[in-house]
Write a protein that holds these residues in place. Structure first.
Motif, mmCIF file in Angstrom:
data_model
loop_
_atom_site.group_PDB
_atom_site.id
_atom_site.type_symbol
_atom_site.label_atom_id
_atom_site.label_comp_id
_atom_site.label_asym_id
_atom_site.label_seq_id
_atom_site.Cartn_x
_atom_site.Cartn_y
_atom_site.Cartn_z
ATOM 1 N N ALA A 1 0.785 -1.264 -0.059
ATOM 2 C CA ALA A 1 -0.100 -0.054 0.074
ATOM 3 C C ALA A 1 0.842 1.290 -0.172
ATOM 4 O O ALA A 1 0.642 2.230 -0.667
ATOM 5 C CB ALA A 1 -0.908 -0.102 1.451
ATOM 6 N N TRP A 2 1.919 1.170 0.691
ATOM 7 C CA TRP A 2 2.889 2.368 0.885
ATOM 8 C C TRP A 2 3.537 2.687 -0.655
ATOM 9 O O TRP A 2 3.912 3.668 -1.108
ATOM 10 C CB TRP A 2 3.906 2.090 1.925
ATOM 11 C CG TRP A 2 5.015 3.317 1.968
ATOM 12 C CD1 TRP A 2 4.721 4.463 2.399
ATOM 13 C CD2 TRP A 2 6.379 3.121 1.210
ATOM 14 N NE1 TRP A 2 6.132 5.196 2.210
ATOM 15 C CE2 TRP A 2 6.819 4.563 1.483
ATOM 16 C CE3 TRP A 2 6.917 2.501 0.624
ATOM 17 C CZ2 TRP A 2 8.010 4.731 1.345
ATOM 18 C CZ3 TRP A 2 8.367 2.679 0.435
ATOM 19 C CH2 TRP A 2 8.808 3.810 0.503
ATOM 20 N N LEU A 3 4.051 1.473 -1.544
ATOM 21 C CA LEU A 3 4.694 1.560 -2.470
ATOM 22 C C LEU A 3 3.592 2.273 -3.580
ATOM 23 O O LEU A 3 3.828 3.070 -4.515
ATOM 24 C CB LEU A 3 5.099 0.253 -3.056
ATOM 25 C CG LEU A 3 6.256 -0.284 -2.284
ATOM 26 C CD1 LEU A 3 6.409 -1.927 -2.711
ATOM 27 C CD2 LEU A 3 7.638 0.422 -2.610
ATOM 28 N N ALA A 4 2.311 1.886 -3.606
ATOM 29 C CA ALA A 4 1.448 2.320 -4.226
ATOM 30 C C ALA A 4 1.120 3.857 -3.951
ATOM 31 O O ALA A 4 0.906 4.470 -5.116
ATOM 32 C CB ALA A 4 0.177 1.769 -4.213
ATOM 33 N N TRP B 1 -4.754 -2.027 -18.464
ATOM 34 C CA TRP B 1 -3.362 -2.489 -18.429
ATOM 35 C C TRP B 1 -2.380 -1.238 -18.094
ATOM 36 O O TRP B 1 -1.549 -1.312 -17.324
ATOM 37 C CB TRP B 1 -3.098 -2.844 -19.648
ATOM 38 C CG TRP B 1 -2.990 -1.860 -20.981
ATOM 39 C CD1 TRP B 1 -4.107 -1.592 -21.800
ATOM 40 C CD2 TRP B 1 -1.814 -1.142 -21.393
ATOM 41 N NE1 TRP B 1 -3.627 -0.767 -22.857
ATOM 42 C CE2 TRP B 1 -2.421 -0.295 -22.252
ATOM 43 C CE3 TRP B 1 -0.675 -0.824 -20.932
ATOM 44 C CZ2 TRP B 1 -1.566 0.527 -23.234
ATOM 45 C CZ3 TRP B 1 0.108 -0.036 -21.430
ATOM 46 C CH2 TRP B 1 -0.289 0.631 -22.597
ATOM 47 N N ARG B 2 -2.850 0.089 -18.503
ATOM 48 C CA ARG B 2 -2.085 1.302 -18.156
ATOM 49 C C ARG B 2 -1.959 1.525 -16.516
ATOM 50 O O ARG B 2 -0.668 1.841 -16.119
ATOM 51 C CB ARG B 2 -2.614 2.376 -18.682
ATOM 52 C CG ARG B 2 -2.734 2.567 -20.164
ATOM 53 C CD ARG B 2 -3.000 3.720 -20.734
ATOM 54 N NE ARG B 2 -3.181 4.062 -22.185
ATOM 55 C CZ ARG B 2 -2.284 4.198 -23.254
ATOM 56 N NH1 ARG B 2 -0.952 4.435 -22.731
ATOM 57 N NH2 ARG B 2 -2.508 4.069 -24.339
ATOM 58 N N ILE B 3 -2.943 1.194 -15.905
ATOM 59 C CA ILE B 3 -2.900 1.848 -14.415
ATOM 60 C C ILE B 3 -2.309 0.627 -13.881
ATOM 61 O O ILE B 3 -1.327 0.541 -12.781
ATOM 62 C CB ILE B 3 -4.552 1.647 -13.856
ATOM 63 C CG1 ILE B 3 -4.951 2.989 -14.163
ATOM 64 C CG2 ILE B 3 -4.365 1.604 -12.123
ATOM 65 C CD1 ILE B 3 -6.365 3.260 -13.584
ATOM 66 N N ALA B 4 -2.484 -0.933 -14.128
ATOM 67 C CA ALA B 4 -1.751 -2.104 -13.710
ATOM 68 C C ALA B 4 -0.263 -1.749 -13.898
ATOM 69 O O ALA B 4 0.532 -2.098 -12.979
ATOM 70 C CB ALA B 4 -2.342 -3.236 -14.522
ATOM 71 N N LEU B 5 -0.040 -1.408 -15.150
ATOM 72 C CA LEU B 5 1.469 -0.991 -15.202
ATOM 73 C C LEU B 5 2.157 -0.072 -14.217
ATOM 74 O O LEU B 5 3.299 -0.282 -13.870
ATOM 75 C CB LEU B 5 1.720 -0.589 -16.812
ATOM 76 C CG LEU B 5 3.327 -0.483 -17.179
ATOM 77 C CD1 LEU B 5 3.849 -1.989 -16.889
ATOM 78 C CD2 LEU B 5 3.332 -0.149 -18.777
ATOM 79 N N ALA B 6 1.472 1.192 -14.349
ATOM 80 C CA ALA B 6 1.769 2.104 -13.356
ATOM 81 C C ALA B 6 1.899 1.728 -11.993
ATOM 82 O O ALA B 6 2.805 2.125 -11.024
ATOM 83 C CB ALA B 6 0.710 3.229 -13.294
ATOM 84 N N MET B 7 1.255 0.647 -11.472
ATOM 85 C CA MET B 7 1.072 0.004 -10.065
ATOM 86 C C MET B 7 1.950 -1.464 -10.057
ATOM 87 O O MET B 7 1.717 -2.186 -9.169
ATOM 88 C CB MET B 7 -0.161 -0.245 -9.640
ATOM 89 C CG MET B 7 -0.764 1.239 -9.142
ATOM 90 S SD MET B 7 -0.188 2.299 -7.807
ATOM 91 C CE MET B 7 0.452 3.459 -8.691
ATOM 92 N N ALA B 8 2.704 -1.865 -11.027
ATOM 93 C CA ALA B 8 3.477 -3.019 -11.409
ATOM 94 C C ALA B 8 4.340 -3.198 -9.946
ATOM 95 O O ALA B 8 4.371 -4.511 -9.362
ATOM 96 C CB ALA B 8 4.156 -2.967 -12.516
ATOM 97 N N ALA B 9 5.015 -2.319 -9.437
ATOM 98 C CA ALA B 9 5.945 -2.767 -8.162
ATOM 99 C C ALA B 9 5.210 -2.917 -6.852
ATOM 100 O O ALA B 9 5.459 -3.917 -6.485
ATOM 101 C CB ALA B 9 6.828 -1.256 -7.963
ATOM 102 N N PRO B 10 4.051 -2.341 -6.624
ATOM 103 C CA PRO B 10 3.318 -2.733 -5.468
ATOM 104 C C PRO B 10 2.621 -4.148 -5.806
ATOM 105 O O PRO B 10 2.279 -5.101 -4.948
ATOM 106 C CB PRO B 10 2.317 -1.611 -5.102
ATOM 107 C CG PRO B 10 2.275 -0.652 -6.570
ATOM 108 C CD PRO B 10 3.749 -1.044 -6.936
#
Length: 490
Positions: free
Chosen positions: A63-66, A125-134
């Motif tokens: 959650a913090w990474l996001a 997919w754009r939002i999923a890619l933006a949040m890939a790390a968390p």
């Protein structure tokens, strides 16, 4: 006086987040209920095992990474897609394969994959890619790595023995037991360093995601997070043995070995962090890009995408239920043990000096999958912590796995399938899964032998191990051939 208020970000003002977030929340809730067994098994492992205590922190860290990446969502809006929900069928198939093979970690990985597909289908997919790390960090919710314990124990043992040879300290090694003039040391599961390895990998992944942007540097950090704790654990274990040698007491050296271990690994972790600081890239500013062209928002589609992803994910449990329909429970019976020298039979129980031995045999149906066998094996061994000593005892026609823990009966478990010894490895699991699908007659069989010290006697771990070895050797002509015959379908 007119005051002009600043415009709210486009995603918050007209991005259509309400329905997609509602669909995502409902979808995650449905997955949690549908795969309740996987969630409960993971939480129980976090609570029971010190090696996975860090898993409680994974969701807050994700959650913090996001939150740290929230600026990436300013120019984006949810773009739900039914097509992006189709990979859920692949995750369901992966879950079914893991379930047929009796691999709980595989089932849990598949559940994490379903959660990823749900995010992809509902938010785009754009939002999923933006949040890939968390999203990727959620992989640490799965308590994986226990399969590596025997390998880590072997590495630790070899490093200890190499150090003792180099320093000229006399020793005698019997499996995972090391004897030096100062006393006896056991390379138990806790000595394998799994708890340190898993925690270091989780921390290393977080450190790589926060401090570095280059994929090469991130991979290097993860590689060091695997190699360094394995080597450091061998040095730590050798240090405890050397401390016992100089103190003249193995018990005194091992009394607080876990505390020494955490202090030692904290220092190692600090050194790794300091070594990486000169190469940090967290201060660099990403190059701004033009806002992407996006299709018109269709937030109502998010509910349909969530329902489709969950529905396809449910195909795995539904198929498993159909395959297991009508499969009877295993047949369990108490069986008589052959008595080694020094033990006397008393019904189905053996009375030995200061200990009592008993055995039971579990015969599974030919259509049973290895999930039931693995669950019965874990139940037979009991819920033990990683301070226990585990070792293998191989004899003709049987492979025993023995577990010894202070305050609990010593347990030995062996498995057969189709007349031959069957370990808990992938080969036996796959063979049983294929046989069950084809309607074969081979049946898995478990033989469980317990050796419990008398309540009034002071247990001697070394003597109990010797007694267990003699007890298992005595079953060559009795229980072992019987279990093998039953497993062949006779």
């Amino acid at each position: 006086m007119n005051v002009t208020l600043p415009a709210r970000p486009a995603t918050l003002q007209a991005g259509g987040w309400a329905l997609p977030l509602a669909g995502l929340g409902l979808g995650l809730l449905a997955l949690g209920l549908l795969f309740r067994a996987e969630v409960e098994a993971a939480v129980a492992t976090w609570d029971r095992s010190a090696a996975y205590g860090h898993c409680w922190l994974v969701l807050p860290i994700a959650a913090w990474l996001a939150w740290q990446r929230r600026a990436r969502l300013v120019q984006l809006r949810p773009a739900p897609s039914l097509v992006l929900a189709l990979p859920a069928l692949g995750a369901a198939l992966a879950w079914l394969v893991a379930e047929r093979l009796g691999i709980m970690e595989g089932r849990q990985f598949a559940l994490v994959g379903l959660a990823w597909v749900l995010v992809l289908a509902v938010l785009g997919w754009r939002i999923a890619l933006a949040m890939a790390a968390p999203l990727a960090y959620l992989i640490f919710l799965v308590p994986f790595g226990e399969f590596a314990t025997p390998f880590l124990q072997d590495v630790t043992l070899r490093m200890i023995l190499a150090g003792l040879r180099l320093l000229g300290i006399p020793f005698y090694a019997d499996g995972l037991v090391i004897e030096i003039p100062a006393g006896t040391f056991l390379v138990a599961e806790a000595c394998a360093g799994l708890r340190f390895l898993i925690a270091t990998i989780a921390f290393g992944a977080l450190y790589a995601l926060v401090m570095f942007r280059s994929p090469g540097r991130r991979l290097l950090v993860l590689l060091l997070a695997v190699v360094v704790p394995i080597l450091a654990n061998g040095i730590r274990a050798l240090g405890i043995v050397l401390l016992g040698h100089h103190l003249g007491s193995a018990e005194a050296a091992a009394a607080d070995h876990l505390i020494y271990g955490w202090v030692f690994f904290s220092v190692v972790l600090l050194l790794l962090v300091l070594a990486g600081l000169p190469f940090r890239q967290d201060a660099s500013v990403p190059v701004a890009s033009a806002p992407p062209r996006q299709a018109p928002a269709r937030p109502a589609l998010a509910l349909g995408a969530a329902a489709l992803a969950v529905g396809l994910g449910a195909a795995g449990p539904l198929a498993a239920g159909r395959l297991d329909a009508g499969v009877p429970a295993p047949q369990a019976e108490a069986v008589a043990l052959a008595a080694p020298e020094g033990c006397e039979a008393e019904g189905l129980v053996l009375r030995c000096a200061g200990a009592t031995a008993s055995a039971r045999l579990l015969a599974f149906a030919p259509a049973a999958n290895w999930s039931a066998v693995a669950a019965a094996r874990r139940l037979a061994a009991g819920i033990a912590d990683d301070e226990a000593l585990t070792f293998a005892l191989r004899e003709p026609g049987v492979d025993w796995q023995v577990r010894q823990e202070a305050g609990r009966p010593m347990v030995a478990v062996a498995a057969w399938r189709d007349g031959a010894p069957a370990g808990d490895g992938l080969r036996a699991r796959l063979a049983q899964a294929l046989s069950a699908l084809r309607g074969g007659t081979a049946r898995p069989v478990l033989l469980v032998v317990e050796l419990a010290p008398d309540a009034a006697a002071r247990p001697d771990p070394v003597r109990l191990r010797g007694l267990m070895r003699a007890l298992l050797t005595a079953q060559r002509e009795g229980l072992v051939p019987r279990a093998a015959t039953i497993s062949a379908g006779a």
